[in-house]
Write an enzyme that holds these catalytic residues in place. Structure first.
Site, short mmCIF file in Angstrom:
data_model
loop_
_atom_site.label_atom_id
_atom_site.label_comp_id
_atom_site.label_asym_id
_atom_site.label_seq_id
_atom_site.Cartn_x
_atom_site.Cartn_y
_atom_site.Cartn_z
N MET A 30 0.84 -1.19 0.00
CA MET A 30 0.00 0.00 0.00
C MET A 30 0.89 1.25 0.00
O MET A 30 0.42 2.34 0.34
CB MET A 30 -0.94 -0.01 1.21
CG MET A 30 -1.91 -1.18 1.16
SD MET A 30 -3.45 -0.89 2.01
CE MET A 30 -2.89 -0.53 3.65
N GLY A 31 2.15 1.08 -0.36
CA GLY A 31 3.03 2.24 -0.48
C GLY A 31 3.59 2.71 0.85
O GLY A 31 3.51 2.02 1.85
N GLU A 35 11.93 -0.42 5.06
CA GLU A 35 12.86 -1.55 4.84
C GLU A 35 12.16 -2.90 4.83
O GLU A 35 12.67 -3.86 4.24
CB GLU A 35 13.95 -1.55 5.92
CG GLU A 35 15.06 -0.57 5.61
CD GLU A 35 15.97 -0.37 6.80
OE1 GLU A 35 16.36 -1.37 7.43
OE2 GLU A 35 16.24 0.80 7.12
N HIS A 37 9.24 -3.55 3.36
CA HIS A 37 8.85 -3.77 1.95
C HIS A 37 10.09 -4.04 1.09
O HIS A 37 10.05 -4.89 0.20
CB HIS A 37 8.16 -2.52 1.39
CG HIS A 37 6.91 -2.13 2.11
ND1 HIS A 37 6.83 -1.02 2.92
CD2 HIS A 37 5.69 -2.70 2.14
CE1 HIS A 37 5.60 -0.92 3.40
NE2 HIS A 37 4.88 -1.92 2.95
N ASP A 149 2.27 -9.18 9.18
CA ASP A 149 0.83 -9.40 9.00
C ASP A 149 0.61 -10.91 8.93
O ASP A 149 0.24 -11.44 7.88
CB ASP A 149 0.35 -8.70 7.72
CG ASP A 149 0.49 -7.19 7.83
OD1 ASP A 149 -0.21 -6.60 8.64
OD2 ASP A 149 1.35 -6.63 7.11
N SER A 185 4.30 1.24 8.06
CA SER A 185 4.04 2.58 7.52
C SER A 185 3.30 3.41 8.57
O SER A 185 3.40 4.63 8.60
CB SER A 185 3.20 2.48 6.25
OG SER A 185 3.83 1.62 5.34
N ARG A 186 2.54 2.74 9.44
CA ARG A 186 1.75 3.46 10.45
C ARG A 186 2.62 4.00 11.59
O ARG A 186 2.14 4.81 12.38
CB ARG A 186 0.65 2.56 11.01
CG ARG A 186 -0.45 2.30 9.99
CD ARG A 186 -1.67 1.61 10.59
NE ARG A 186 -2.80 1.63 9.69
CZ ARG A 186 -3.16 0.63 8.88
NH1 ARG A 186 -2.47 -0.49 8.85
NH2 ARG A 186 -4.21 0.75 8.09
O1 PAF Z 1 -0.22 -5.73 3.53
C1 PAF Z 1 -0.62 -4.79 2.81
O2 PAF Z 1 0.06 -3.80 2.62
C2 PAF Z 1 -1.99 -4.91 2.15
O3 PAF Z 1 -2.91 -5.53 2.99
C3 PAF Z 1 -1.94 -5.60 0.78
C4 PAF Z 1 -1.51 -7.05 0.88
C5 PAF Z 1 -0.99 -4.85 -0.15
C6 PAF Z 1 -3.34 -5.57 0.15
O4 PAF Z 1 -3.80 -4.28 -0.03
#
Ligand code: PAF
Length: 281
Positions: A30-31, A35, A37, A149, A185-186
């Site tokens: 989700m942008g 690190e 990602h 997650d 990101s939060r």
């Molecule tokens: O983990 C995330 O960032 C989101 O839940 C995902 C997997 C990109 C789906 O929008």
């Protein structure tokens, strides 16, 4: 690195790559990349080509959640993707993904019913729907998701199995700040004081893990310990601390098999999640 916003452009590029026999790794995000990602993108380099999707998916946010406030900075994300070795960014607008009369959703029982599924009704319906759309758009050989997650990872594995989606799901370890806070990101929502208070989450989980490593079999005691440590932090409010089977997400009190010990905690207004897996694998 290529950057596209439409499904037809992605499909054209992917078709060319497939014709050349290239394998494709997808990193859905989700942008506002960090690190964590980037570690997924680096893991995806085991494929010939790496696609990163950047899309703040409106349908996975519940009413009153932070969809509007969710941090967005595409220029910054492009740099992070390039740095980590992505070949293509797919950053659609919401109208590219969801037609005005969009009406088909991927819904799941079972693994979505506990933990974040309970606190965020409809969240996993949104996640499963967008991830299956991304799989259909990109048709990757492998897709990469973070263990932070953990429930999402279990849900996506289940979806891929149940719907016979032809993709291999790769789970990647949690990336942490030097002081132990799980990257998210939060975290950008946190004030300096809240950032300090948030350390209690990892600290409490570490206490729980220590008990398990010392042979504790009663997961109720482990949860109680974690809860008691979090409660010492006045800025923290527990959403849940739970022990579940890591694959099925069914709650359990017995330390057998792979156990996911997961916590969701509000630090001020920011809801943060963290976890660890204890067991055989
Ligand atoms: O983990 C995330 O960032 C989101 O839940 C995902 C997997 C990109 C789906 O929008």
């Amino acid at each position: 690195m290529k950057f596209v916003k439409t499904i037809s452009e992605v499909r054209e590029i992917i078709a060319g790559w497939k014709k050349d026999g290239f394998s494709i790794g997808l990193v859905p995000t989700m942008g506002y990349l960090h690190e964590g990602h980037q570690s997924l993108i680096r893991a995806a380099r085991e494929n010939d080509k790496v696609v990163v999707s950047i899309f703040v998916n409106p349908i996975q946010f519940c009413p009153g959640e932070d969809f509007e406030a969710y941090p967005r900075d595409i220029e910054r994300d492009m740099k992070k993707c390039e740095e980590a070795g992505a070949d293509l960014i797919f950053a659609p607008d919401a109208c590219e993904m969801y037609a005005d009369d969009f009406s088909t959703f991927v819904d799941m029982t079972g693994p979505t019913e506990e933990l974040c599924g309970k606190s965020r009704p409809g969240h996993f319906r949104g996640v499963c729907t967008v991830v299956s759309k991304l799989f259909n758009i990109v048709s990757p050989d492998k897709a990469y998701f973070g263990q932070k997650d953990a429930q999402q990872l279990a849900v996506i594995r289940r979806m891929v199995r149940d719907l016979n989606i032809n993709v291999q799901i790769v789970g990647c370890p949690i990336i942490r700040e030097a002081d132990g806070l799980a990257k998210s990101s939060r975290n950008t929502y946190l004030s300096a004081e809240e950032r300090q208070a948030a350390l209690v989450i990892n600290r409490s989980l570490a206490e729980g893990r220590k008990m398990l490593e010392n042979g504790e079999k009663d997961l109720k005691k482990v949860s109680q310990k974690i809860i008691s440590v979090i409660k010492q932090e006045p800025m923290a409010k527990i959403d849940y601390v739970k022990t579940v089977d890591a694959d099925t997400i069914i709650p359990t009190d017995k330390a057998e098999g792979n156990i996911l010990v997961a916590a969701a905690v509000y630090i001020g207004k920011t809801r943060l999640i963290d976890n660890f897996i204890f067991g055989e694998a």
